[in-house]
Design a protein around this motif. Structure first.
Motif, PDB file in Angstrom:
ATOM      1  N   GLY A   1       0.752  -1.056  -0.032  1.00  0.00           N
ATOM      2  CA  GLY A   1      -0.068   0.047   0.072  1.00  0.00           C
ATOM      3  C   GLY A   1       0.716   1.163  -0.015  1.00  0.00           C
ATOM      4  O   GLY A   1       0.209   2.357   0.305  1.00  0.00           O
ATOM      5  N   PHE A   2       2.036   1.144  -0.542  1.00  0.00           N
ATOM      6  CA  PHE A   2       2.941   2.621  -0.412  1.00  0.00           C
ATOM      7  C   PHE A   2       3.726   2.326  -1.992  1.00  0.00           C
ATOM      8  O   PHE A   2       3.875   1.368  -2.647  1.00  0.00           O
ATOM      9  N   ASP A   3       4.023   3.504  -2.384  1.00  0.00           N
ATOM     10  CA  ASP A   3       4.880   3.794  -3.473  1.00  0.00           C
ATOM     11  C   ASP A   3       6.134   3.308  -3.005  1.00  0.00           C
ATOM     12  O   ASP A   3       6.411   3.341  -1.782  1.00  0.00           O
ATOM     13  N   ALA A   4       6.992   3.092  -4.016  1.00  0.00           N
ATOM     14  CA  ALA A   4       8.528   2.759  -3.669  1.00  0.00           C
ATOM     15  C   ALA A   4       9.436   3.396  -4.863  1.00  0.00           C
ATOM     16  O   ALA A   4       8.980   3.222  -6.056  1.00  0.00           O
ATOM     17  N   ILE A   5      10.614   3.722  -4.454  1.00  0.00           N
ATOM     18  CA  ILE A   5      11.644   4.127  -5.721  1.00  0.00           C
ATOM     19  C   ILE A   5      12.728   3.557  -5.396  1.00  0.00           C
ATOM     20  O   ILE A   5      13.007   2.917  -4.301  1.00  0.00           O
ATOM     21  N   ASP A   6      13.582   3.324  -6.298  1.00  0.00           N
ATOM     22  CA  ASP A   6      14.832   2.874  -6.244  1.00  0.00           C
ATOM     23  C   ASP A   6      15.727   3.900  -5.727  1.00  0.00           C
ATOM     24  O   ASP A   6      16.093   4.936  -6.318  1.00  0.00           O
ATOM     25  N   GLY A   7      16.307   3.764  -4.654  1.00  0.00           N
ATOM     26  CA  GLY A   7      17.362   4.582  -3.906  1.00  0.00           C
ATOM     27  C   GLY A   7      18.806   4.339  -4.251  1.00  0.00           C
ATOM     28  O   GLY A   7      19.525   4.894  -3.397  1.00  0.00           O
ATOM     29  N   GLY A   8      19.000   3.524  -5.299  1.00  0.00           N
ATOM     30  CA  GLY A   8      20.279   3.523  -5.535  1.00  0.00           C
ATOM     31  C   GLY A   8      21.314   2.262  -4.874  1.00  0.00           C
ATOM     32  O   GLY A   8      20.359   1.383  -4.388  1.00  0.00           O
ATOM     33  N   LEU A   9      22.402   2.452  -4.923  1.00  0.00           N
ATOM     34  CA  LEU A   9      23.184   1.169  -4.247  1.00  0.00           C
ATOM     35  C   LEU A   9      23.244   1.281  -2.916  1.00  0.00           C
ATOM     36  O   LEU A   9      22.880   2.101  -2.084  1.00  0.00           O
ATOM     37  N   LEU A  10      23.569   0.207  -2.188  1.00  0.00           N
ATOM     38  CA  LEU A  10      23.440  -0.070  -0.965  1.00  0.00           C
ATOM     39  C   LEU A  10      24.525   1.101  -0.193  1.00  0.00           C
ATOM     40  O   LEU A  10      24.180   1.668   0.858  1.00  0.00           O
ATOM     41  N   SER A  11      25.431   1.392  -0.775  1.00  0.00           N
ATOM     42  CA  SER A  11      26.599   2.378  -0.504  1.00  0.00           C
ATOM     43  C   SER A  11      25.875   3.781  -0.319  1.00  0.00           C
ATOM     44  O   SER A  11      26.381   4.943   0.235  1.00  0.00           O
ATOM     45  N   GLU A  12      24.745   4.035  -1.188  1.00  0.00           N
ATOM     46  CA  GLU A  12      24.009   5.170  -1.097  1.00  0.00           C
ATOM     47  C   GLU A  12      22.837   5.187  -0.065  1.00  0.00           C
ATOM     48  O   GLU A  12      22.302   6.179   0.130  1.00  0.00           O
ATOM     49  N   SER A  13      22.690   4.106   0.657  1.00  0.00           N
ATOM     50  CA  SER A  13      21.500   3.811   1.485  1.00  0.00           C
ATOM     51  C   SER A  13      21.775   5.146   2.802  1.00  0.00           C
ATOM     52  O   SER A  13      20.747   5.131   3.532  1.00  0.00           O
ATOM     53  N   TRP A  14      22.784   5.636   3.181  1.00  0.00           N
ATOM     54  CA  TRP A  14      23.001   6.764   4.002  1.00  0.00           C
ATOM     55  C   TRP A  14      21.981   7.811   3.788  1.00  0.00           C
ATOM     56  O   TRP A  14      21.517   8.653   4.551  1.00  0.00           O
ATOM     57  N   ARG A  15      21.567   7.866   2.624  1.00  0.00           N
ATOM     58  CA  ARG A  15      20.518   8.911   2.210  1.00  0.00           C
ATOM     59  C   ARG A  15      19.082   9.054   2.797  1.00  0.00           C
ATOM     60  O   ARG A  15      18.469  10.031   2.722  1.00  0.00           O
ATOM     61  N   GLN A  16      18.783   7.714   3.097  1.00  0.00           N
ATOM     62  CA  GLN A  16      17.468   7.263   3.790  1.00  0.00           C
ATOM     63  C   GLN A  16      17.613   6.924   5.099  1.00  0.00           C
ATOM     64  O   GLN A  16      16.653   6.370   5.799  1.00  0.00           O
ATOM     65  N   GLN A  17      18.580   7.199   5.857  1.00  0.00           N
ATOM     66  CA  GLN A  17      19.020   6.951   7.031  1.00  0.00           C
ATOM     67  C   GLN A  17      18.567   8.250   8.256  1.00  0.00           C
ATOM     68  O   GLN A  17      18.499   9.208   7.562  1.00  0.00           O
ATOM     69  N   PRO A  18      18.467   8.053   9.519  1.00  0.00           N
ATOM     70  CA  PRO A  18      18.191   9.038  10.368  1.00  0.00           C
ATOM     71  C   PRO A  18      19.060  10.214  10.322  1.00  0.00           C
ATOM     72  O   PRO A  18      20.192  10.366   9.975  1.00  0.00           O
ATOM     73  N   GLY A  19      18.311  11.399  10.540  1.00  0.00           N
ATOM     74  CA  GLY A  19      18.625  12.650  10.122  1.00  0.00           C
ATOM     75  C   GLY A  19      18.756  13.271   8.759  1.00  0.00           C
ATOM     76  O   GLY A  19      18.952  14.538   8.780  1.00  0.00           O
ATOM     77  N   GLU A  20      18.572  12.523   7.954  1.00  0.00           N
ATOM     78  CA  GLU A  20      18.596  12.870   6.381  1.00  0.00           C
ATOM     79  C   GLU A  20      17.136  13.406   6.094  1.00  0.00           C
ATOM     80  O   GLU A  20      16.264  12.963   6.731  1.00  0.00           O
ATOM     81  N   PRO A  21      17.223  14.456   5.064  1.00  0.00           N
ATOM     82  CA  PRO A  21      15.652  14.869   4.619  1.00  0.00           C
ATOM     83  C   PRO A  21      14.962  13.705   4.199  1.00  0.00           C
ATOM     84  O   PRO A  21      13.576  14.240   4.338  1.00  0.00           O
ATOM     85  N   ALA A  22      15.340  12.637   3.596  1.00  0.00           N
ATOM     86  CA  ALA A  22      14.256  11.570   3.346  1.00  0.00           C
ATOM     87  C   ALA A  22      13.633  10.750   4.706  1.00  0.00           C
ATOM     88  O   ALA A  22      12.899   9.783   4.253  1.00  0.00           O
ATOM     89  N   TYR A  23      14.074  11.070   5.686  1.00  0.00           N
ATOM     90  CA  TYR A  23      14.050  10.208   6.850  1.00  0.00           C
ATOM     91  C   TYR A  23      12.619  10.463   7.368  1.00  0.00           C
ATOM     92  O   TYR A  23      12.654  11.467   8.098  1.00  0.00           O
ATOM     93  N   CYS A  24      11.643   9.574   7.656  1.00  0.00           N
ATOM     94  CA  CYS A  24      10.543   9.633   8.327  1.00  0.00           C
ATOM     95  C   CYS A  24       9.811  10.763   8.107  1.00  0.00           C
ATOM     96  O   CYS A  24       9.147  11.529   9.107  1.00  0.00           O
TER      97      CYS A  24
END
Length: 226
Positions: A168-191
């Motif tokens: 029930g949610f949309d999903a996008i490709d967030g890149g390589l695992l090395s780029e996953s810091w972009r979706q981690q705590p404190g970043e603009p995409a987080y929660c």
């Protein structure tokens, strides 16, 4: 699919309910053992099992546990698995202790992959538990929240993206695992409960020079709840 979930907190329990409702064969485990999971099993329809049994799931294993608990997983089972392994957790130093390799630049999921000896896909970590539990809506809805899926295997990411859509949610490709810091705590995409276009913009907005600073701020904010 045959799916094992390790972690029976808010995220793991919510996913167990969604995935069982979709017709998947779901088992759920925690560190306290299956006898502690009667209420969750009754509510979600998932089978209460041990961590070893959940880690042995054929198609997908979801890790919804704190970073500090990764070293207690059945690593030999996970390392030999042919399943997709999905890391839904986040690194919070005040809860997990300082992990040197993450502090020195590895993303938390790169570290997880190294610990368990198996590649991982990062997903379900950039949504707060109440939103995950309450805000799933049908495909095409104008108010759909988007989630980011990071990892190095494109086919595995597509499996997870499809599953997120079915939940029930949309999903996008967030890149390589090395780029996953972009979706981690404190970043603009987080929660932030963002839609697809806003999530893509938030991932691009993330500034690696501020990564340590942003994590420290998020950790401090979350400290009372951890």
């Amino acid at each position: 699919m045959e799916i094992g979930i390790i972690g029976s907190g808010n995220i793991g329990s919510a996913l167990a309910g969604y995935l069982t409702a979709l017709g998947h064969q779901v088992s759920i485990a925690n560190s306290r053992g299956p006898e502690s999971l009667g209420e969750i099993a009754a509510k979600t329809g998932a089978e209460a099992t041990t961590s070893v049994q959940a880690a042995s799931a054929r198609d997908l294993v979801i890790l919804a546990i704190p970073q500090k608990a990764m070293i207690k997983l059945p690593i030999d089972v996970l390392a030999a698995s042919n399943a997709i392994v999905l890391d839904a957790g986040n690194y919070y130093p005040s809860r997990d202790g300082k992990i040197t390799e993450i502090e020195n630049g590895l993303t938390d999921s790169e570290w997880t992959a190294k610990v368990i000896g198996h590649p991982v896909i990062k997903a379900f970590n950039n949504i707060v538990a109440p939103s995950l539990a309450e805000k799933a809506v049908p495909t095409g809805s104008s108010n759909r929240i988007a989630l980011s899926v990071a990892g190095d295997d494109a086919e595995q990411k597509q499996v997870v993206i499809k599953l997120i859509d079915e939940i029930g949610f949309d999903a996008i490709d967030g890149g390589l695992l090395s780029e996953s810091w972009r979706q981690q705590p404190g970043e603009p995409a987080y929660c932030q409960d963002l839609n697809k276009s806003k999530l893509k913009a938030a991932l691009e907005e993330a500034d690696i020079s501020k990564r340590a600073e942003n994590l420290a701020a998020a950790d401090e904010m979350a400290r009372p709840y951890l």
